[in-house]
Design a protein around this motif. Structure first.
Motif, PDB file in Angstrom:
ATOM      1  N   LEU A  88       0.796  -1.229   0.000  1.00  0.00           N
ATOM      2  CA  LEU A  88       0.000   0.000   0.000  1.00  0.00           C
ATOM      3  C   LEU A  88       0.832   1.285   0.000  1.00  0.00           C
ATOM      4  N   LEU A  91       0.208   3.866  -2.754  1.00  0.00           N
ATOM      5  CA  LEU A  91      -0.977   4.723  -2.701  1.00  0.00           C
ATOM      6  C   LEU A  91      -0.602   6.164  -2.342  1.00  0.00           C
ATOM      7  N   TRP A  94       0.507   7.749  -5.607  1.00  0.00           N
ATOM      8  CA  TRP A  94      -0.428   7.643  -6.723  1.00  0.00           C
ATOM      9  C   TRP A  94      -0.975   9.024  -7.096  1.00  0.00           C
ATOM     10  N   SER A  97      -7.029   9.234  -7.649  1.00  0.00           N
ATOM     11  CA  SER A  97      -7.800   8.913  -6.445  1.00  0.00           C
ATOM     12  C   SER A  97      -7.459   7.530  -5.884  1.00  0.00           C
ATOM     13  N   LYS A  98      -7.811   7.351  -4.635  1.00  0.00           N
ATOM     14  CA  LYS A  98      -7.647   6.054  -3.969  1.00  0.00           C
ATOM     15  C   LYS A  98      -8.436   4.981  -4.723  1.00  0.00           C
ATOM     16  N   GLU A  99      -9.640   5.323  -5.156  1.00  0.00           N
ATOM     17  CA  GLU A  99     -10.481   4.373  -5.893  1.00  0.00           C
ATOM     18  C   GLU A  99      -9.803   3.948  -7.193  1.00  0.00           C
ATOM     19  N   PHE A 101      -6.577   3.906  -7.737  1.00  0.00           N
ATOM     20  CA  PHE A 101      -5.444   3.041  -7.363  1.00  0.00           C
ATOM     21  C   PHE A 101      -5.910   1.597  -7.228  1.00  0.00           C
ATOM     22  N   PHE A 102      -6.963   1.379  -6.441  1.00  0.00           N
ATOM     23  CA  PHE A 102      -7.414   0.008  -6.205  1.00  0.00           C
ATOM     24  C   PHE A 102      -8.015  -0.625  -7.459  1.00  0.00           C
ATOM     25  N   SER A 108      -8.199  -4.250  -3.116  1.00  0.00           N
ATOM     26  CA  SER A 108      -8.905  -3.358  -2.193  1.00  0.00           C
ATOM     27  C   SER A 108      -8.027  -3.158  -0.969  1.00  0.00           C
ATOM     28  N   ILE A 109      -8.360  -2.150  -0.189  1.00  0.00           N
ATOM     29  CA  ILE A 109      -7.579  -1.907   1.021  1.00  0.00           C
ATOM     30  C   ILE A 109      -7.699  -3.099   1.973  1.00  0.00           C
ATOM     31  N   LYS A 152       0.855  11.111   4.485  1.00  0.00           N
ATOM     32  CA  LYS A 152       0.012  10.288   3.616  1.00  0.00           C
ATOM     33  C   LYS A 152       0.114   8.808   3.981  1.00  0.00           C
ATOM     34  N   ILE A 156      -2.788   6.113   5.606  1.00  0.00           N
ATOM     35  CA  ILE A 156      -3.151   4.830   4.980  1.00  0.00           C
ATOM     36  C   ILE A 156      -2.963   3.685   5.970  1.00  0.00           C
TER      37      ILE A 156
END
Length: 193
Positions: A88, A91, A94, A97-99, A101-102, A108-109, A152, A156
């Motif tokens: 992770l 991330l 990146w 957005s986080k979305e 990235f996944f 998923s996280i 950051k 996370i």
């Protein structure tokens, strides 16, 4: 199955020094995983200068990190796997957005957290006004950039259910010793190693 622990944190946090020392302390009981980004950038790949290259690099680092962990797990099935950074970390770098990235990583996280039994986070020395200069030529962040990355990364990883913070302090030696004790305590939770 034996446990997997990730050591992470902002640049200049002392995690690599702590990892070197803990390898000696637990010789034969842990298998360490090198930092994927350092391997890639020290192997001749230049750091990204634009978002397209940055995304591609982060996908490569994400996959390399996970494969290196899996190699060490298969090679040393009886050892605790100690990872220099985790899947992770990318991330925090990146550009979208986080979305995104996944979606890009196909994960998923929750899936990524499930890979690790514990997280030990070494806060950057820059947060207490100390220098983050190191012997790692791949690390080129300023103190300000180190603090931003640390913030950051901490946002996370602090969501992990077994998150352990090794805070920044004025004494690097005390911080590394505290980090090693934290690693010993986390490893000690698993008496079967």
């Amino acid at each position: 199955m034996k446990k997997r622990i990730v050591l992470t944190g902002g640049p200049g946090g002392g995690k690599t020094t702590a990892l070197d020392l803990i390898r000696r302390e637990f010789c034969g009981k842990i298998a360490s995983v090198p930092e994927a980004a350092t391997m890639m950038f020290s192997g001749g790949i230049d750091r990204a200068k634009n978002d397209t290259v940055l995304r591609t690099q982060q996908v490569a680092i994400f996959n390399l990190q996970k494969h290196l962990e899996d190699i060490q797990r298969a090679t040393y099935p009886e050892c605790v796997v100690l990872c220099d950074r985790g899947s992770l970390d990318g991330l925090a770098y990146w550009p979208d957005s986080k979305e995104d990235f996944f979606k890009t990583m196909g994960s998923s996280i929750e899936e990524e957290f499930a890979r690790y039994d514990a997280v030990i986070f070494f806060e950057t020395a820059a947060k207490s006004g100390e220098s983050i200069r190191s012997n790692n030529p791949i690390r080129n962040e300023s103190d300000k950039a180190a603090i931003e990355l640390d913030t950051k990364l901490q946002a996370i990883w602090s969501q992990h259910p077994n998150f352990n913070l090794v805070g920044s302090s004025e004494s690097f030696i005390r911080k590394v010793l505290f980090g090693i004790m934290t690693i010993e305590n986390v490893i000690g939770q698993y008496k079967h190693y």
